[in-house]
Write a protein that holds these residues in place. Sequence first.
Motif, short mmCIF file in Angstrom:
data_model
loop_
_atom_site.label_atom_id
_atom_site.label_comp_id
_atom_site.label_asym_id
_atom_site.label_seq_id
_atom_site.Cartn_x
_atom_site.Cartn_y
_atom_site.Cartn_z
N HIS A 312 -21.79 -5.23 3.17
CA HIS A 312 -21.26 -6.59 2.97
C HIS A 312 -21.57 -7.47 4.18
O HIS A 312 -21.97 -8.64 4.01
N ALA A 313 -21.42 -6.92 5.39
CA ALA A 313 -21.70 -7.71 6.59
C ALA A 313 -23.17 -8.11 6.65
O ALA A 313 -23.51 -9.23 7.05
N ALA A 314 -24.06 -7.20 6.26
CA ALA A 314 -25.48 -7.50 6.27
C ALA A 314 -25.82 -8.61 5.28
O ALA A 314 -26.54 -9.55 5.59
N ALA A 315 -25.26 -8.51 4.07
CA ALA A 315 -25.53 -9.52 3.05
C ALA A 315 -24.95 -10.87 3.46
O ALA A 315 -25.59 -11.92 3.28
N GLU A 316 -23.77 -10.84 4.03
CA GLU A 316 -23.13 -12.08 4.48
C GLU A 316 -23.95 -12.75 5.57
O GLU A 316 -24.13 -13.98 5.59
N ALA A 317 -24.48 -11.94 6.48
CA ALA A 317 -25.30 -12.49 7.56
C ALA A 317 -26.59 -13.10 7.02
O ALA A 317 -27.04 -14.14 7.50
N MET A 318 -27.20 -12.45 6.01
CA MET A 318 -28.42 -13.01 5.43
C MET A 318 -28.13 -14.33 4.73
O MET A 318 -28.92 -15.28 4.82
N ARG A 319 -27.04 -14.40 4.01
CA ARG A 319 -26.70 -15.68 3.35
C ARG A 319 -26.44 -16.76 4.39
O ARG A 319 -26.77 -17.94 4.19
N ALA A 320 -25.85 -16.36 5.52
CA ALA A 320 -25.55 -17.33 6.57
C ALA A 320 -26.81 -17.93 7.18
O ALA A 320 -26.81 -19.09 7.61
N VAL A 321 -27.89 -17.13 7.24
CA VAL A 321 -29.16 -17.66 7.77
C VAL A 321 -29.56 -18.91 7.02
O VAL A 321 -30.01 -19.90 7.61
N PHE A 322 -29.37 -18.89 5.70
CA PHE A 322 -29.80 -20.02 4.88
C PHE A 322 -28.73 -21.10 4.76
O PHE A 322 -29.04 -22.23 4.42
N ALA A 323 -27.48 -20.74 5.05
CA ALA A 323 -26.39 -21.71 4.95
C ALA A 323 -26.29 -22.60 6.19
O ALA A 323 -25.88 -23.76 6.09
N ARG A 324 -26.66 -22.06 7.35
CA ARG A 324 -26.56 -22.85 8.58
C ARG A 324 -27.62 -23.94 8.60
O ARG A 324 -28.78 -23.69 8.26
N PRO A 325 -27.25 -25.14 9.03
CA PRO A 325 -28.25 -26.22 9.11
C PRO A 325 -29.45 -25.87 9.98
O PRO A 325 -30.56 -26.32 9.73
N ASP A 326 -29.21 -25.05 11.03
CA ASP A 326 -30.30 -24.68 11.93
C ASP A 326 -30.73 -23.24 11.71
O ASP A 326 -31.32 -22.62 12.60
N GLY A 327 -30.46 -22.69 10.54
CA GLY A 327 -30.71 -21.28 10.30
C GLY A 327 -32.16 -20.87 10.45
O GLY A 327 -32.45 -19.73 10.83
N LEU A 328 -33.08 -21.76 10.15
CA LEU A 328 -34.50 -21.44 10.27
C LEU A 328 -35.13 -22.08 11.50
O LEU A 328 -36.35 -22.16 11.61
N ARG A 329 -34.29 -22.48 12.44
CA ARG A 329 -34.78 -23.09 13.68
C ARG A 329 -35.67 -22.08 14.43
O ARG A 329 -35.33 -20.91 14.58
N GLY A 330 -36.80 -22.56 14.90
CA GLY A 330 -37.70 -21.71 15.67
C GLY A 330 -38.62 -20.85 14.84
O GLY A 330 -39.46 -20.14 15.38
N LEU A 331 -38.48 -20.92 13.52
CA LEU A 331 -39.32 -20.10 12.64
C LEU A 331 -40.56 -20.90 12.27
O LEU A 331 -40.75 -21.30 11.12
N ASP A 332 -41.40 -21.12 13.26
CA ASP A 332 -42.55 -22.01 13.08
C ASP A 332 -43.80 -21.28 12.62
O ASP A 332 -44.73 -21.91 12.12
N ASP A 333 -43.85 -19.98 12.82
CA ASP A 333 -45.04 -19.22 12.47
C ASP A 333 -44.93 -18.63 11.08
O ASP A 333 -43.82 -18.40 10.57
N PRO A 334 -46.05 -18.34 10.44
CA PRO A 334 -46.02 -17.76 9.10
C PRO A 334 -45.85 -16.25 9.07
O PRO A 334 -45.48 -15.70 8.04
#
Length: 435
Positions: A312-334
Amino acid sequence: MTVTPAARWDADTVVAEIAARIRDHATDTATGPRAFTAAGLGMGASGAALLLSELSKGDPGLRTDVHALLAAEAGFTGAKGSGLITGLAGLGFAAKHAARSPRDYATVRGRVDAALRQRLKAVLDAEYGRMESGVPGADRGDFDVVSGVTGLGRYFLAEPSDPDAVHDVLRYLVALTEPVKAGAGPLPGWFSPPWPAAVDPRRREWVLDLGLAHGVAGPLALLSLCWTRGLRVPDHDTAIRRIARWLMSWRQEHPDTGAGPGWPGTVSADQELAPARPVLEPRRASWCYGTPGIARALHLAGVALGEDAWVHAAAEAMRAVFARPDGLRGLDDPGLCHGLAGLARITGRIAAELDDPSLSARAEEIAERLCARFDPGAAFGFPTAPVPAHRPEPLDAPTFLEGAAGVALVLLGGSTPPGATADGEVPWDAALLLV
């Protein structure tokens, strides 16, 4: 080269274009596979072979190109190290993936196995000597996924497996979780010295590394995968619990956003021994160091030992990556290592195993972003940003970890890969300790 209009770059078209360019690169009489300047799945020809091997399941004509790339890797004289990502084990892994019968690549696999067993023994002898003398400081290059024995353990676990070598790795990883005396108090056994100055001249602090690539999440993933497969050693479950509970103790809510938990990349001895866990900046949402890689390892541990709270903690953390406004910050490379492709694959794996439509949708969105990023004017379509300390120019390569071959493998596999694999199959993302 014909440039296709951007609107036509869907996943299938991008994969086909990258594969065609890799084939051209491998058969170019002026360069050929010799154009690869390193060995291993990181920067060597074995990463390109892995992509063409996967594609050859539907197009046997690609087998000739796979053979050429593996032969180039086997003959590479500048190889350094034996790691799964950085050296000889990468060649062996690609050969295992490419094999369609026990006879395929048997000679090269036998030679790789023999060399890796020698390397494994040398590392383990040195590490047990260090442990017995009571000296703290487990070198990450000795135990990690990229160049250390955790990566070798995953190589030996892949079919055809070597259970004896896997058990040797597991016994060492169990021992690595024993606390050590260092400085002001006891610390987890994976307390590590800084990287050599040639690798990272900026950070000279001893650390506890959480990441999947170089930190303790890698051993947790391997320990968990082996437990689930029935390959077990004494105190195996104790080691899984030690690591998982420690990672859970560093799971941090981010009060500024309230969007859920994540993890830092490394912590210092002072931070570990502080009366209360300090709030640390989360790393970018990547495979190598960020929340996705750690979440996947914790998810595997929860499945292995039936600890639903970890899943549950792992799934919650993954959902949080996409819920945070800055969740994809710094993910500039493919790429896979610290870019969008690695995030897509981890998200898809967890989504498939949890049957989570919201995470499946996020994985699909990232795949679409990757297709939109494809640059037909670049050599292989996915140039990465420069890394001034190590690589002043953008990397535009047909390689696995940071290059186009890894991106193509993600797009080829679809947004949500199967939750299970067939007996004897070597899934390509096993090289990332995702399965």
